[in-house]
Scaffold this motif. Structure first.
Motif, PDB file in Angstrom:
ATOM      1  N   ILE A 104    -105.802 -45.070  27.570  1.00  0.00           N
ATOM      2  CA  ILE A 104    -107.098 -44.494  26.666  1.00  0.00           C
ATOM      3  C   ILE A 104    -107.733 -43.993  27.975  1.00  0.00           C
ATOM      4  O   ILE A 104    -107.893 -44.382  28.528  1.00  0.00           O
ATOM      5  CB  ILE A 104    -107.929 -45.387  25.982  1.00  0.00           C
ATOM      6  CG1 ILE A 104    -106.658 -45.602  24.568  1.00  0.00           C
ATOM      7  CG2 ILE A 104    -108.844 -44.469  25.414  1.00  0.00           C
ATOM      8  CD1 ILE A 104    -106.989 -46.780  23.077  1.00  0.00           C
ATOM      9  N   SER A 106    -110.893 -42.799  29.954  1.00  0.00           N
ATOM     10  CA  SER A 106    -112.301 -43.257  30.532  1.00  0.00           C
ATOM     11  C   SER A 106    -113.077 -42.276  29.976  1.00  0.00           C
ATOM     12  O   SER A 106    -112.483 -40.801  29.226  1.00  0.00           O
ATOM     13  CB  SER A 106    -112.742 -43.123  31.808  1.00  0.00           C
ATOM     14  OG  SER A 106    -112.641 -41.878  32.650  1.00  0.00           O
ATOM     15  N   ALA A 108    -113.925 -42.588  26.220  1.00  0.00           N
ATOM     16  CA  ALA A 108    -113.712 -42.333  25.086  1.00  0.00           C
ATOM     17  C   ALA A 108    -114.688 -43.557  24.881  1.00  0.00           C
ATOM     18  O   ALA A 108    -114.491 -44.182  24.814  1.00  0.00           O
ATOM     19  CB  ALA A 108    -111.998 -42.590  24.413  1.00  0.00           C
ATOM     20  N   GLN A 109    -114.797 -43.211  23.263  1.00  0.00           N
ATOM     21  CA  GLN A 109    -115.480 -44.295  22.531  1.00  0.00           C
ATOM     22  C   GLN A 109    -114.870 -45.808  22.253  1.00  0.00           C
ATOM     23  O   GLN A 109    -114.078 -45.395  22.109  1.00  0.00           O
ATOM     24  CB  GLN A 109    -115.414 -43.688  20.498  1.00  0.00           C
ATOM     25  CG  GLN A 109    -115.937 -44.570  19.998  1.00  0.00           C
ATOM     26  CD  GLN A 109    -116.341 -43.516  18.984  1.00  0.00           C
ATOM     27  OE1 GLN A 109    -116.409 -42.691  18.460  1.00  0.00           O
ATOM     28  NE2 GLN A 109    -117.032 -44.770  17.672  1.00  0.00           N
ATOM     29  N   TRP A 139    -102.524 -44.039  22.530  1.00  0.00           N
ATOM     30  CA  TRP A 139    -104.282 -43.042  22.534  1.00  0.00           C
ATOM     31  C   TRP A 139    -104.040 -42.042  21.195  1.00  0.00           C
ATOM     32  O   TRP A 139    -105.116 -42.543  20.615  1.00  0.00           O
ATOM     33  CB  TRP A 139    -104.252 -42.219  23.752  1.00  0.00           C
ATOM     34  CG  TRP A 139    -105.126 -41.429  23.660  1.00  0.00           C
ATOM     35  CD1 TRP A 139    -104.865 -39.790  24.449  1.00  0.00           C
ATOM     36  CD2 TRP A 139    -106.390 -40.936  23.399  1.00  0.00           C
ATOM     37  NE1 TRP A 139    -106.346 -38.954  24.625  1.00  0.00           N
ATOM     38  CE2 TRP A 139    -106.826 -39.855  23.872  1.00  0.00           C
ATOM     39  CE3 TRP A 139    -107.466 -42.557  22.837  1.00  0.00           C
ATOM     40  CZ2 TRP A 139    -108.748 -39.669  23.661  1.00  0.00           C
ATOM     41  CZ3 TRP A 139    -108.864 -41.523  23.008  1.00  0.00           C
ATOM     42  CH2 TRP A 139    -109.410 -40.634  23.134  1.00  0.00           C
ATOM     43  N   TYR A 142    -105.326 -44.777  17.819  1.00  0.00           N
ATOM     44  CA  TYR A 142    -107.143 -44.963  18.592  1.00  0.00           C
ATOM     45  C   TYR A 142    -107.683 -43.708  18.015  1.00  0.00           C
ATOM     46  O   TYR A 142    -108.809 -43.565  17.203  1.00  0.00           O
ATOM     47  CB  TYR A 142    -106.585 -45.162  19.659  1.00  0.00           C
ATOM     48  CG  TYR A 142    -108.447 -45.958  19.947  1.00  0.00           C
ATOM     49  CD1 TYR A 142    -109.012 -46.530  19.292  1.00  0.00           C
ATOM     50  CD2 TYR A 142    -109.104 -44.896  20.990  1.00  0.00           C
ATOM     51  CE1 TYR A 142    -110.939 -46.926  19.123  1.00  0.00           C
ATOM     52  CE2 TYR A 142    -111.176 -45.484  21.367  1.00  0.00           C
ATOM     53  CZ  TYR A 142    -111.341 -46.498  20.377  1.00  0.00           C
ATOM     54  OH  TYR A 142    -111.992 -46.948  20.372  1.00  0.00           O
ATOM     55  N   GLN A 143    -107.342 -42.189  18.329  1.00  0.00           N
ATOM     56  CA  GLN A 143    -107.957 -40.913  17.689  1.00  0.00           C
ATOM     57  C   GLN A 143    -107.910 -41.044  16.231  1.00  0.00           C
ATOM     58  O   GLN A 143    -109.128 -40.118  16.108  1.00  0.00           O
ATOM     59  CB  GLN A 143    -107.515 -39.804  18.507  1.00  0.00           C
ATOM     60  CG  GLN A 143    -107.474 -39.508  20.121  1.00  0.00           C
ATOM     61  CD  GLN A 143    -107.372 -39.035  20.925  1.00  0.00           C
ATOM     62  OE1 GLN A 143    -107.539 -38.006  21.325  1.00  0.00           O
ATOM     63  NE2 GLN A 143    -105.543 -38.671  20.996  1.00  0.00           N
TER      64      GLN A 143
END
Length: 285
Positions: A104, A106, A108-109, A139, A142-143
């Protein structure tokens, strides 16, 4: 990131979790949280050393999940239980580093609960995949969760046909384009299962939700035997609209059924479209 094996996944996550006595007890608690009782925690603390739990800790070190272990998990796995276990044991001050470990970017929430759920779904891939080498989709998962989209039981329950599997090359999955570009996208697929592919096709499933327009929204997949590779492609018109878009695709059989509900992200393409007047009309491959 590319592919990842189950022992790499478990080892990489273990580095960031607190309250874990050793790798052996970690494997037992992790498996139990996901719904497997293949390993049970010894009642005596004297039997909870790495030496006593050498068989368990090997699944962190260098051993793939066996078919017997995979069958010990429910289908689908207990995703909520596993996510809770990860969330509870992952300290907030280690969250960013752990996210980076799994690809993921850097900036990113940071949302520990959603990241834990993405990891739980990723682990489900090892349980439902015949082999032990799967795409790292943390990733993408997660999105999906950050966008408020649900991940259903179908997404983690396995392929439509027993023994079926596909590996999608990750290179080139993301595109940056100008508003008036025609983007060329190619999928390189490997039949990683035991089923021959006949009369299959890749189908775009969210055309009404996005502005980019693939010139082919239904792409025939050549008949492919287990172990073989094949390539398919389409051009995509950015159509003058700025934004971040995800083109969502499914591989379907001759009856129109989704062959891989458990691989919701594998065929998708993300496109970031930006307006640059000097480059109008370019085509990017």
């Amino acid at each position: 990131m590319g592919t990842i094996k189950s022992n790499e996944f478990l080892k990489n996550l273990y580095k960031y979790l607190d309250s874990q006595r050793n790798q052996g007890t970690y494997v037992i608690q992790f498996f139990n949280a996901a719904g497997s009782r293949y390993f049970e925690m010894p009642p005596s603390y004297s039997n909870r050393t790495n030496g006593a739990l050498e068989a368990e800790r090997r699944y962190v070190k260098d051993r793939s999940l066996t078919a017997e272990i995979k069958n010990s998990f429910p289908n689908p796995i207990n995703r909520d239980g596993l996510a809770t276990f990860i969330d509870r044991n992952l300290p907030t001050n280690k969250l960013a580093a752990c996210m980076a470990e799994f690809g993921i970017p850097s900036g990113a929430q940071l949302d520990k609960a959603k990241f834990a759920h993405a990891l739980a779904v990723q682990f489900s891939r090892f349980v439902t995949t015949p082999g032990d080498d799967v795409n790292n989709e943390v990733w993408e998962m997660y999105q999906t969760l950050l966008e408020g989209q649900p991940i259903s039981a179908d997404d983690i329950s396995g392929p439509r046909y027993a023994g079926d599997d596909v590996l999608v090359e990750l290179v080139g999955r993301r595109h940056e384009a100008d508003c008036y570009e025609i983007i060329h996208h190619e999928w390189k697929l490997q039949n990683r299962g035991t089923c021959e592919w006949h009369d299959r096709k890749l189908v775009l499933v969210n055309q009404t939700e996005i502005h980019p327009r693939p010139l082919k929204t239904v792409i025939p997949v050549p008949d492919t035997r287990p172990g073989e590779f094949t390539k398919i492609a389409t051009d995509i018109d950015a159509r003058g609209f700025e934004g971040n878009f995800e083109c969502k695709w499914e591989m379907r059989d001759a009856d129109g059924e989704n062959c891989f509900p458990n691989k919701r992200w594998d065929f998708n393409i993300r496109i970031q479209v930006t307006f640059h007047t000097s480059n109008e009309g370019d085509t990017r491959g």
